[in-house]
Design a protein around this motif. Sequence first.
Motif, PDB file in Angstrom:
ATOM      1  N   PHE A 121      30.742  44.280  36.894  1.00  0.00           N
ATOM      2  CA  PHE A 121      30.272  43.248  35.977  1.00  0.00           C
ATOM      3  C   PHE A 121      29.175  42.412  36.645  1.00  0.00           C
ATOM      4  CE2 PHE A 121      34.886  43.640  34.720  1.00  0.00           C
ATOM      5  CZ  PHE A 121      34.650  44.248  33.500  1.00  0.00           C
ATOM      6  N   PRO A 122      28.305  41.791  35.827  1.00  0.00           N
ATOM      7  CA  PRO A 122      27.279  40.913  36.406  1.00  0.00           C
ATOM      8  C   PRO A 122      27.913  39.873  37.330  1.00  0.00           C
ATOM      9  CG  PRO A 122      26.834  41.270  34.075  1.00  0.00           C
ATOM     10  CD  PRO A 122      28.176  41.892  34.360  1.00  0.00           C
ATOM     11  N   SER A 123      27.359  39.765  38.536  1.00  0.00           N
ATOM     12  CA  SER A 123      27.941  38.863  39.534  1.00  0.00           C
ATOM     13  C   SER A 123      27.001  38.760  40.724  1.00  0.00           C
ATOM     14  CB  SER A 123      29.305  39.382  40.001  1.00  0.00           C
ATOM     15  OG  SER A 123      29.149  40.625  40.665  1.00  0.00           O
ATOM     16  N   GLY A 124      27.394  37.962  41.695  1.00  0.00           N
ATOM     17  CA  GLY A 124      26.648  37.852  42.930  1.00  0.00           C
ATOM     18  C   GLY A 124      27.355  36.906  43.879  1.00  0.00           C
ATOM     19  N   THR A 125      27.210  37.148  45.183  1.00  0.00           N
ATOM     20  CA  THR A 125      27.762  36.223  46.155  1.00  0.00           C
ATOM     21  C   THR A 125      27.113  34.861  45.946  1.00  0.00           C
ATOM     22  OG1 THR A 125      28.160  37.984  47.760  1.00  0.00           O
ATOM     23  CG2 THR A 125      28.001  35.755  48.627  1.00  0.00           C
ATOM     24  N   PRO A 126      27.893  33.789  45.848  1.00  0.00           N
ATOM     25  CA  PRO A 126      27.320  32.472  45.557  1.00  0.00           C
ATOM     26  C   PRO A 126      26.269  32.061  46.581  1.00  0.00           C
ATOM     27  CG  PRO A 126      29.709  32.421  45.384  1.00  0.00           C
ATOM     28  CD  PRO A 126      29.359  33.733  45.995  1.00  0.00           C
ATOM     29  N   ASP A 127      25.284  31.285  46.122  1.00  0.00           N
ATOM     30  CA  ASP A 127      24.280  30.748  47.036  1.00  0.00           C
ATOM     31  C   ASP A 127      24.114  29.253  46.780  1.00  0.00           C
ATOM     32  OD1 ASP A 127      22.475  30.393  44.859  1.00  0.00           O
ATOM     33  OD2 ASP A 127      21.672  32.410  45.129  1.00  0.00           O
ATOM     34  N   LEU A 128      23.138  28.654  47.424  1.00  0.00           N
ATOM     35  CA  LEU A 128      22.986  27.199  47.358  1.00  0.00           C
ATOM     36  C   LEU A 128      22.639  26.708  45.953  1.00  0.00           C
ATOM     37  CD1 LEU A 128      21.106  26.549  50.724  1.00  0.00           C
ATOM     38  CD2 LEU A 128      23.559  26.414  50.234  1.00  0.00           C
ATOM     39  N   ASP A 129      22.091  27.567  45.099  1.00  0.00           N
ATOM     40  CA  ASP A 129      21.799  27.172  43.721  1.00  0.00           C
ATOM     41  C   ASP A 129      23.075  26.917  42.913  1.00  0.00           C
ATOM     42  OD1 ASP A 129      19.063  27.274  44.045  1.00  0.00           O
ATOM     43  OD2 ASP A 129      18.896  29.355  43.390  1.00  0.00           O
ATOM     44  N   PRO A 170      39.475  40.724  51.675  1.00  0.00           N
ATOM     45  CA  PRO A 170      38.079  40.355  51.948  1.00  0.00           C
ATOM     46  C   PRO A 170      37.298  39.940  50.704  1.00  0.00           C
ATOM     47  CG  PRO A 170      38.355  42.726  52.059  1.00  0.00           C
ATOM     48  CD  PRO A 170      39.733  42.152  51.942  1.00  0.00           C
ATOM     49  N   ALA A 171      37.810  40.251  49.530  1.00  0.00           N
ATOM     50  CA  ALA A 171      37.114  39.906  48.287  1.00  0.00           C
ATOM     51  C   ALA A 171      38.037  39.135  47.352  1.00  0.00           C
ATOM     52  CB  ALA A 171      36.610  41.166  47.583  1.00  0.00           C
ATOM     53  N   LEU A 172      37.443  38.149  46.670  1.00  0.00           N
ATOM     54  CA  LEU A 172      38.137  37.404  45.629  1.00  0.00           C
ATOM     55  C   LEU A 172      37.202  37.330  44.433  1.00  0.00           C
ATOM     56  CD1 LEU A 172      40.332  35.682  44.397  1.00  0.00           C
ATOM     57  CD2 LEU A 172      39.508  33.732  45.723  1.00  0.00           C
ATOM     58  N   ALA A 173      37.470  38.166  43.436  1.00  0.00           N
ATOM     59  CA  ALA A 173      36.653  38.202  42.228  1.00  0.00           C
ATOM     60  C   ALA A 173      37.263  37.277  41.189  1.00  0.00           C
ATOM     61  CB  ALA A 173      36.570  39.626  41.685  1.00  0.00           C
ATOM     62  N   MET A 174      36.508  36.256  40.808  1.00  0.00           N
ATOM     63  CA  MET A 174      36.948  35.315  39.780  1.00  0.00           C
ATOM     64  C   MET A 174      36.287  35.736  38.473  1.00  0.00           C
ATOM     65  SD  MET A 174      36.650  31.918  42.192  1.00  0.00           S
ATOM     66  CE  MET A 174      35.485  32.703  43.327  1.00  0.00           C
ATOM     67  N   ILE A 175      37.053  36.404  37.623  1.00  0.00           N
ATOM     68  CA  ILE A 175      36.503  37.074  36.444  1.00  0.00           C
ATOM     69  C   ILE A 175      36.833  36.293  35.179  1.00  0.00           C
ATOM     70  CG2 ILE A 175      36.452  39.217  35.137  1.00  0.00           C
ATOM     71  CD1 ILE A 175      37.388  40.683  37.654  1.00  0.00           C
ATOM     72  N   THR A 176      35.808  36.017  34.396  1.00  0.00           N
ATOM     73  CA  THR A 176      36.006  35.400  33.091  1.00  0.00           C
ATOM     74  C   THR A 176      35.527  36.376  32.021  1.00  0.00           C
ATOM     75  OG1 THR A 176      35.523  33.475  31.708  1.00  0.00           O
ATOM     76  CG2 THR A 176      33.741  34.234  33.146  1.00  0.00           C
ATOM     77  N   ILE A 177      36.286  36.485  30.940  1.00  0.00           N
ATOM     78  CA  ILE A 177      35.909  37.387  29.851  1.00  0.00           C
ATOM     79  C   ILE A 177      34.881  36.703  28.964  1.00  0.00           C
ATOM     80  CG2 ILE A 177      36.737  38.611  27.803  1.00  0.00           C
ATOM     81  CD1 ILE A 177      39.422  38.947  29.238  1.00  0.00           C
ATOM     82  N   LEU A 178      33.792  37.398  28.695  1.00  0.00           N
ATOM     83  CA  LEU A 178      32.720  36.899  27.842  1.00  0.00           C
ATOM     84  C   LEU A 178      32.661  37.775  26.595  1.00  0.00           C
ATOM     85  CD1 LEU A 178      30.003  36.439  30.621  1.00  0.00           C
ATOM     86  CD2 LEU A 178      31.691  34.768  29.825  1.00  0.00           C
ATOM     87  N   MET A 219      33.172  52.134  40.865  1.00  0.00           N
ATOM     88  CA  MET A 219      33.599  50.773  40.513  1.00  0.00           C
ATOM     89  C   MET A 219      34.532  50.235  41.589  1.00  0.00           C
ATOM     90  SD  MET A 219      34.357  51.512  36.465  1.00  0.00           S
ATOM     91  CE  MET A 219      33.086  52.280  35.440  1.00  0.00           C
ATOM     92  N   PRO A 220      34.270  49.041  42.126  1.00  0.00           N
ATOM     93  CA  PRO A 220      35.159  48.467  43.146  1.00  0.00           C
ATOM     94  C   PRO A 220      36.586  48.315  42.628  1.00  0.00           C
ATOM     95  CG  PRO A 220      33.120  47.212  42.967  1.00  0.00           C
ATOM     96  CD  PRO A 220      33.136  48.159  41.807  1.00  0.00           C
ATOM     97  N   ARG A 221      37.533  48.297  43.549  1.00  0.00           N
ATOM     98  CA  ARG A 221      38.944  48.243  43.150  1.00  0.00           C
ATOM     99  C   ARG A 221      39.268  46.956  42.412  1.00  0.00           C
ATOM    100  NH1 ARG A 221      42.482  49.669  40.500  1.00  0.00           N
ATOM    101  NH2 ARG A 221      44.676  49.598  41.108  1.00  0.00           N
ATOM    102  N   PHE A 222      38.616  45.834  42.756  1.00  0.00           N
ATOM    103  CA  PHE A 222      38.931  44.598  42.034  1.00  0.00           C
ATOM    104  C   PHE A 222      38.478  44.679  40.574  1.00  0.00           C
ATOM    105  CE2 PHE A 222      35.209  43.835  44.827  1.00  0.00           C
ATOM    106  CZ  PHE A 222      34.213  43.658  43.889  1.00  0.00           C
ATOM    107  N   VAL A 223      37.475  45.483  40.282  1.00  0.00           N
ATOM    108  CA  VAL A 223      37.028  45.677  38.898  1.00  0.00           C
ATOM    109  C   VAL A 223      37.995  46.583  38.144  1.00  0.00           C
ATOM    110  CG1 VAL A 223      35.235  46.717  37.449  1.00  0.00           C
ATOM    111  CG2 VAL A 223      34.595  45.231  39.345  1.00  0.00           C
ATOM    112  N   THR A 224      38.355  47.711  38.734  1.00  0.00           N
ATOM    113  CA  THR A 224      39.252  48.642  38.044  1.00  0.00           C
ATOM    114  C   THR A 224      40.637  48.034  37.855  1.00  0.00           C
ATOM    115  OG1 THR A 224      39.832  49.757  40.127  1.00  0.00           O
ATOM    116  CG2 THR A 224      37.980  50.653  38.878  1.00  0.00           C
ATOM    117  N   ALA A 225      41.097  47.238  38.823  1.00  0.00           N
ATOM    118  CA  ALA A 225      42.412  46.590  38.685  1.00  0.00           C
ATOM    119  C   ALA A 225      42.408  45.631  37.498  1.00  0.00           C
ATOM    120  CB  ALA A 225      42.773  45.849  39.961  1.00  0.00           C
TER     121      ALA A 225
END
Length: 234
Positions: A121-129, A170-178, A219-225
């Motif tokens: 899903f659309p995402s990205g590692t957070p940055d200063l913005d 190592p990963a924490l995907a915070m997923i919201t349904i749109l 697809m990464p495991r956090f997505v398929t899960a």
Amino acid sequence: MTQPAIHRVSALDLAVAPFNWRFAEERRAEIDAHFAEKQREKPQLWNGRVLLGRDPVFAGERLAASYFETDFASFLAWRDWGFPDKTVFNGFGMGALRASDGAFALGEMGPHTANAGRVYFPSGTPDLDDVRGDALDIAGSVARELEEETGLTAADYRSDAQWHCVFTGPALAMITILQVDMPGAALRERIEANLAAQQQPELAAIHLVRAPGDLTAAMPRFVTAFIEAQFACR
């Protein structure tokens, strides 16, 4: 990577504070050499500033964690070397686009990116913005990444009130349904038209997932899960 655990929360309490990351300090020369090699392979890679997380705590319907600033080169080395510092995680937001016919729309990362060929899903590692005061705004990060990658804005979807937090260590995907008010094929066509208009789009293709059989190894495991859990609830 541990078996994914999914926590449903309604509040994200993500503080941003200074932190001296020993991994980045002690292995600086190796990290710089690694990034130089990656840049030779993919000149578009940029060593910008990103935010990584520590100390995640799930309590009731709330997730609390602390974030710190580091450079992309250190993050990339940490990822590529198998996450040697287990006290740190990559915690990011994801916008799970769901069409009116129930299909999920995922993007395939372009060949020039650090995650070439991966589908999520659309995402990205957070940055200063994504920092507001001394807190990390994951909802804002999702909206920004979604518009950059697909051209969709907040007027094009309805956000779910809850976050599905998929934690793998190592990963924490915070997923919201749109929720998008158009069928999957039309949604894919719209996003692909936007990609065609971009000089160098981040995404190479759009994939629709209508059933567990559409899940792939890309697809990464956090997505398929997350998707498996959604289909199990239907």
